[in-house]
Write a protein that holds these residues in place. Structure first.
Motif, PDB file in Angstrom:
ATOM      1  N   ALA A  74      35.755  36.129  42.755  1.00 20.51           N
ATOM      2  CA  ALA A  74      36.375  37.396  42.354  1.00 20.51           C
ATOM      3  C   ALA A  74      35.431  38.212  41.476  1.00 20.51           C
ATOM      4  O   ALA A  74      35.316  39.441  41.633  1.00 20.51           O
ATOM      5  N   ILE A  77      32.690  39.683  43.694  1.00 22.30           N
ATOM      6  CA  ILE A  77      33.140  40.842  44.463  1.00 22.30           C
ATOM      7  C   ILE A  77      33.243  42.077  43.576  1.00 22.30           C
ATOM      8  O   ILE A  77      32.869  43.185  43.983  1.00 22.30           O
ATOM      9  N   ARG A  78      33.735  41.876  42.364  1.00 19.63           N
ATOM     10  CA  ARG A  78      33.898  43.011  41.445  1.00 19.63           C
ATOM     11  C   ARG A  78      33.139  42.729  40.150  1.00 19.63           C
ATOM     12  O   ARG A  78      33.707  42.213  39.183  1.00 19.63           O
ATOM     13  N   LEU A  81      34.371  42.502  36.130  1.00 20.47           N
ATOM     14  CA  LEU A  81      35.813  42.236  36.115  1.00 20.47           C
ATOM     15  C   LEU A  81      36.232  41.759  34.722  1.00 20.47           C
ATOM     16  O   LEU A  81      35.600  40.886  34.132  1.00 20.47           O
ATOM     17  N   TRP A  85      41.547  39.386  33.908  1.00 25.79           N
ATOM     18  CA  TRP A  85      41.784  39.272  35.346  1.00 25.79           C
ATOM     19  C   TRP A  85      41.002  38.098  35.928  1.00 25.79           C
ATOM     20  O   TRP A  85      41.419  37.516  36.924  1.00 25.79           O
ATOM     21  N   ARG A  86      39.892  37.732  35.296  1.00 29.02           N
ATOM     22  CA  ARG A  86      39.220  36.493  35.691  1.00 29.02           C
ATOM     23  C   ARG A  86      40.108  35.293  35.360  1.00 29.02           C
ATOM     24  O   ARG A  86      40.175  34.327  36.125  1.00 29.02           O
ATOM     25  N   LEU A 142      42.400  41.592  45.165  1.00 27.16           N
ATOM     26  CA  LEU A 142      41.078  41.037  44.888  1.00 27.16           C
ATOM     27  C   LEU A 142      41.109  39.511  44.879  1.00 27.16           C
ATOM     28  O   LEU A 142      40.247  38.860  45.500  1.00 27.16           O
TER      29      LEU A 142
END
Length: 216
Positions: A74, A77-78, A81, A85-86, A142
């Motif tokens: 994740a 990809i972003r 982050l 959210w991690r 995500l």
């Protein structure tokens, strides 16, 4: 006044809680954030096998190890982050420390009642660790993308799937990311999950859960 009838064993409600190794008793039908501990989650997930254990190698590929990989993907990809959210990505399968890892086709067959139960437990877990009860749609999307990417690597390397079949089922992994899976013993997967939680919890600014017991 007539005497109130006594309850008989057959009339008692069935037990709906599970005792955890931390000593907590989690009500499965109405889970409370106060009865959820990260040590219990890590211990349980490290002993739950992905793919119902139908993988090659001496060790099962645990949900704990899978969750650490999904968090990593994740963030790939972003880039940038947010830590919270991690943390949500690390905890995305945390409910499975209670309900186990059911394969997706079986979840669909069970229907709405199972999904509602899973959603209540996930919300309680989020609240326990300082996250919103429900993640924003963009974050859920995500994490799902990262989850499917991890499943692609698992399927092709561990579960006997051909690459073409995995691509059809799980999609193409994110560009620039590759993974060689080495399933870990449960004790090692548990320790890594806890270590990753503590790093993210500190970054988010929440206090780690009390160390009621240790894995060392």
């Amino acid at each position: 006044m007539a005497e109130r009838p006594r309850a008989t064993p057959s009339s008692k409600a069935p037990r709906a809680w599970q005792r955890m190794l931390s000593g907590r008793r989690l009500d499965l039908l109405d889970p409370s954030p106060f009865d959820i501990e990260i040590e219990d989650i890590a211990h349980g997930l490290a002993r739950v096998a992905r793919w119902n254990g139908q993988t090659i190698g001496e060790n099962a590929f645990s949900v704990a190890q899978h969750s650490c990989v999904v968090e990593e993907i994740a963030a790939h990809i972003r880039p940038g982050l947010e830590p919270k959210w991690r943390l949500a990505a690390l905890l995305h399968d945390a409910s499975e420390y209670v309900i186990g890892d059911m394969i997706s086709p079986f979840k669909s067959a069970l229907g709405v009642n199972y999904k509602a139960f899973e959603a209540r437990l996930e919300s309680a877990i989020h609240v326990r660790f300082g996250l919103p009860p429900k993640s924003p749609v963009a974050i859920k999307t995500l994490i799902k993308k990262a989850d499917r990417a991890c499943a692609f690597f698992e399927a092709t390397q561990l579960a006997g799937f051909e690459r073409g079949e995995s691509l059809r089922l799980f999609g193409t992994p994110p560009a620039g990311y590759d993974l060689i899976i080495d399933p870990l013993p449960a004790s090692v997967a548990q320790a890594r999950y806890l270590d990753r939680y503590r790093v993210l919890a500190e970054a988010v600014g929440i206090l780690p859960a009390p160390d009621a017991w240790h894995t060392e």
